[in-house]
Design a protein around this motif. Structure first.
Motif, PDB file in Angstrom:
ATOM      1  N   TRP A  51       0.816  -1.218   0.000  1.00 32.54           N
ATOM      2  CA  TRP A  51       0.000   0.000   0.000  1.00 32.54           C
ATOM      3  C   TRP A  51       0.844   1.260   0.000  1.00 32.54           C
ATOM      4  O   TRP A  51       0.508   2.227  -0.675  1.00 32.54           O
ATOM      5  N   ARG A  55       0.452   3.602  -3.171  1.00 29.16           N
ATOM      6  CA  ARG A  55      -0.427   4.699  -2.766  1.00 29.16           C
ATOM      7  C   ARG A  55      -0.420   5.886  -3.728  1.00 29.16           C
ATOM      8  O   ARG A  55      -1.486   6.401  -4.064  1.00 29.16           O
ATOM      9  N   PHE A 109      -5.271  -1.293   4.422  1.00 25.34           N
ATOM     10  CA  PHE A 109      -5.322  -0.161   3.503  1.00 25.34           C
ATOM     11  C   PHE A 109      -5.980   1.059   4.115  1.00 25.34           C
ATOM     12  O   PHE A 109      -5.689   2.178   3.726  1.00 25.34           O
ATOM     13  N   CYS A 112      -2.947   2.579   5.884  1.00 24.57           N
ATOM     14  CA  CYS A 112      -1.952   3.117   4.947  1.00 24.57           C
ATOM     15  C   CYS A 112      -2.478   4.263   4.100  1.00 24.57           C
ATOM     16  O   CYS A 112      -1.721   5.172   3.743  1.00 24.57           O
TER      17      CYS A 112
END
Length: 182
Positions: A51, A55, A109, A112
């Motif tokens: 992640w 990202r 997620f 993150c």
């Protein structure tokens, strides 16, 4: 980093969810706690590494697809726990179930992509990765202790954990169901 960040992370990872359900069920069956915590750490470590690196590149619709994949995995695992096909967290294959479930856990997620500030420098992400592992080890240990306290035995722990996984999958799918209904 402030105290609010730590509180958000703690509340996110202490909440019931798929990994915590598996930790509780494994502890109720008197499985090896260290193996379960290592599996959890591996899963969250893998998820966070992915992640954090993806990202900046993530398109908006990708999160919905990931939720669908995670929900499908949770339903399969939940049905396995509820049915006669028991999951024994002490076996290598089922430690893999803990790793995969944790890697697909939406909490990774959320942490993150939503809790860790967007504008942190690349070298600071390592610090947030370590905070993730320490926080999940602490909260996972609490779930292991809770599982050890269950006196209802293996079947009850499996059924409770299985139902929790399926409920969590349905919660994940709730926004997608609303979109499909319209």
């Amino acid at each position: 980093m402030d105290n609010l960040f730590l509180l958000e992370a703690l509340l996110l990872f202490i909440a019931p969810g798929p990994t915590n359900a598996l930790l509780m069920a494994g502890a109720a069956k008197r499985e090896k706690a260290i193996a379960l915590l290592v599996s959890q750490a591996c899963g969250y470590g893998i998820a966070a590494a992915c992640w954090f690196s993806l990202r900046p590149l993530l398109p908006s619709g990708a999160i919905q697809v990931l939720k669908l994949v995670a929900a499908l995995w949770l339903v399969i695992l939940g049905l396995r726990l509820i049915s006669s096909d028991r999951i024994d967290a002490s076996k290598d294959g089922d430690s893999l179930s803990v790793v995969v479930t944790t890697a697909l856990n939406p909490k990774a997620f959320i942490y993150c992509l939503a809790i860790v500030p967007v504008h942190v420098r690349l070298y600071e992400l390592g610090f947030f990765w370590i905070v993730l592992l320490v926080t999940t080890a602490a909260t996972g240990s609490m779930w292991l202790l809770l599982g050890r306290r269950l006196n209802g035995g293996r079947e009850m722990a499996d059924r409770v954990a299985g139902a929790a996984l399926i409920a969590f999958a349905l919660l994940l799918l709730r926004p997608l169901i609303a979109v499909a209904a319209t």
